[in-house]
Design an enzyme around this catalytic site. Structure first.
Site, PDB file in Angstrom:
ATOM      1  CD  GLU B  82       0.539   0.012  23.018  1.00 53.38           C
ATOM      2  OE1 GLU B  82       1.288   0.042  24.025  1.00 53.38           O
ATOM      3  OE2 GLU B  82       1.001   0.003  21.859  1.00 53.38           O
ATOM      4  CG  HIS B 151       3.762  -6.935  15.203  1.00 55.05           C
ATOM      5  ND1 HIS B 151       4.675  -7.139  16.199  1.00 55.05           N
ATOM      6  CD2 HIS B 151       3.912  -5.658  14.805  1.00 55.05           C
ATOM      7  CE1 HIS B 151       5.361  -6.014  16.389  1.00 55.05           C
ATOM      8  NE2 HIS B 151       4.912  -5.106  15.566  1.00 55.05           N
TER       9      HIS B 151
END
Lengths: 109, 348
Positions: B82, B151
């Protein structure tokens, strides 16, 4: 339809293989997430392996007594093309349930 | 029938020429997919990328079909990094592109926090306006899908606290379609928090008229109390409002939509009328956006409030994994109890 292969995961602390004891599903079965798929035995314990996802089982690998290495195919699922790759479950809009009732005298000043 | 098969998607009809009315029934996933498609078609500077965004079409199918249509140079996969996804966005923005990166799940925004906070949010300021960052960072957000750790998180307060960032979260397909197109047209970086538990529910999308795209939106008018929410909690608050109506309590539901900047005027107008407010969010209580909302309401409505603003939120613990999320996410009863506390409050 798309196929998703579920390889044998590491069942704990670097174990490299597991032996199939008994299959709890058959090809053609529809399974839910977390439904037990197979009984396995490792050098540490016997355990039931839950399904990582919902879907139709189309192939299983290994007969009872066979040893499967971590990372080798264990189960192949069939899922609709456009749901392949979706992570998690799709929540349903259930009928709302409540236990709490409101009780208030509103002073409308 | 598996839960996931309910996600079977209908191909969105794109034959708009034959429809007099522009209103179409779409899931939020379809609405976002269509918005991205139109943004890519309209603006050659737009690039869409992230983990699995290209060939697979995204783990939530938001970028489905976009690489095939717009090419691998405009819609592409990135490595699992990321910091690289957002770092590359900085460079692309400097070079005149309009990046729309995706962080696959909210919990994976943390590895990119340096790029978001120290670069993207500040570059325009640092360069005295020479290097704006027209970046729309899509973040599938919040819980509700039984996912593992990282998540399902609720990071809006982190992002909203950073000067230079704007933060928005749609609650239905119509707003998702229009707010994404609006966010992508802005010169500033926008954190676009998509409520992943709402991706598959359908709603009417009027593609021709988005209405007002700034500020909050009243989803349900009411007289007695204002429920303030955003993202996935709006749908739950709508359920609560219907249940409260059975008990004679008329609840107004205000979808905040923009979490930075927050629409203080909408809060003042709504609570000025109802004189009671409960704010609902999934994030932990302490230093959550509920505190900011409560202060804004108190500032504008102090003289007429019937009770202190209540907060119904997640707990001050790490966002739990799927098996425990029902215990964590504010449920109908917890929200009703929050309403009850406000209704029962008496001064003195």
């Amino acid at each position: 339809m798309a196929e998703i292969s579920f390889p044998l995961p590491d069942l704990g602390e670097g174990l490299i293989e597991a032996t199939v004891l008994d299959w709890l599903v058959s090809p053609g079965d529809h399974v839910e997430r977390n439904q037990p798929l197979v009984e396995l035995e490792t050098s540490k314990s016997a355990l039931e392996l839950p399904s990582p996802q919902a879907g139709k089982v189309i192939r299983i690998h290994g007969a009872p007594g066979d040893t499967i290495n971590v990372g080798e195919p264990l189960v192949v699922f069939e899922v609709p093309d456009n749901t392949a790759g979706i992570v998690g479950t799709v929540p349903k809009d259930d009928v709302p349930k409540r236990r709490v009732r409101l009780s208030a005298v509103l002073d409308e000043d | 029938m598996s839960e996931s098969t309910t996600a079977t998607l209908e191909t969105a009809t794109r034959n708009e020429a034959t429809t007099k009315t522009q209103s179409t029934r779409l899931s939020m996933q379809q609405a976002l997919n269509r918005a991205l498609d139109e943004i890519l078609s309209a603006d050659p500077r737009t690039v869409v990328f992230g983990e699995d965004c290209g060939q697979l079409g995204g783990v939530f199918r938001i970028t489905d079909g976009l690489q095939a249509k717009h090419g691998e140079s405009r819609v592409f996969d990135t490595p699992l990094a990321e910091s690289g996804i957002l770092g590359m966005s900085v460079g692309l923005a400097m070079a005149g592109f309009h990046p729309i990166p995706e962080v696959q799940f909210d919990g994976f925004a943390y590895p990119a926090i340096n790029q978001i906070v120290c670069q993207i949010a500040r570059m325009n300021y640092r360069s005295r306006g020479k290097l704006p960052m027209p970046i729309t960072l899509r973040v599938p957000s919040f819980g509700g899908i039984r996912a593992p750790e990282h998540h399902g998180e609720s990071l809006e307060a982190l992002f909203a606290h950073v000067p230079g960032l704007k933060v928005v979260s749609p609650s239905d397909p119509h707003d998702a379609y229009h707010l994404l197109k609006y966010a992508a047209s802005r010169p500033d970086p926008v954190i676009f928090m998509e409520p992943k538990s709402r991706y598959w529910q359908k709603g009417d999308v009027d593609t021709s008229d988005g209405g007002t795209l700034t500020g909050a939106r009243i989803v349900r008018p009411g007289r007695h109390l204002t429920l303030v929410a955003w993202g996935a909690m709006v749908a739950r608050c709508m359920q609560v409002a219907e249940l409260a109506a059975e008990d004679g309590i008329d609840v107004e539901v205000l979808d905040l939509r923009w979490l930075k900047p927050i629409d203080a005027q909408a809060l003042a107008t709504s609570v000025g009328k109802t004189r009671r407010a409960v704010v609902v969010h999934e994030a932990p209580l302490t230093s959550g956006l509920g505190a900011e909302v409560a202060q804004l309401i108190t500032q504008s409505c102090f003289d007429t409030l019937k009770a202190p603003v209540e907060r119904v939120t997640g707990f001050d613990v790490p966002y739990p994994s799927g098996d425990l999320e029902d215990e964590y996410i504010p449920n109908i009863d917890r929200i009703l109890l929050g309403i009850q506390r406000v209704l029962e409050y008496r001064r003195g």
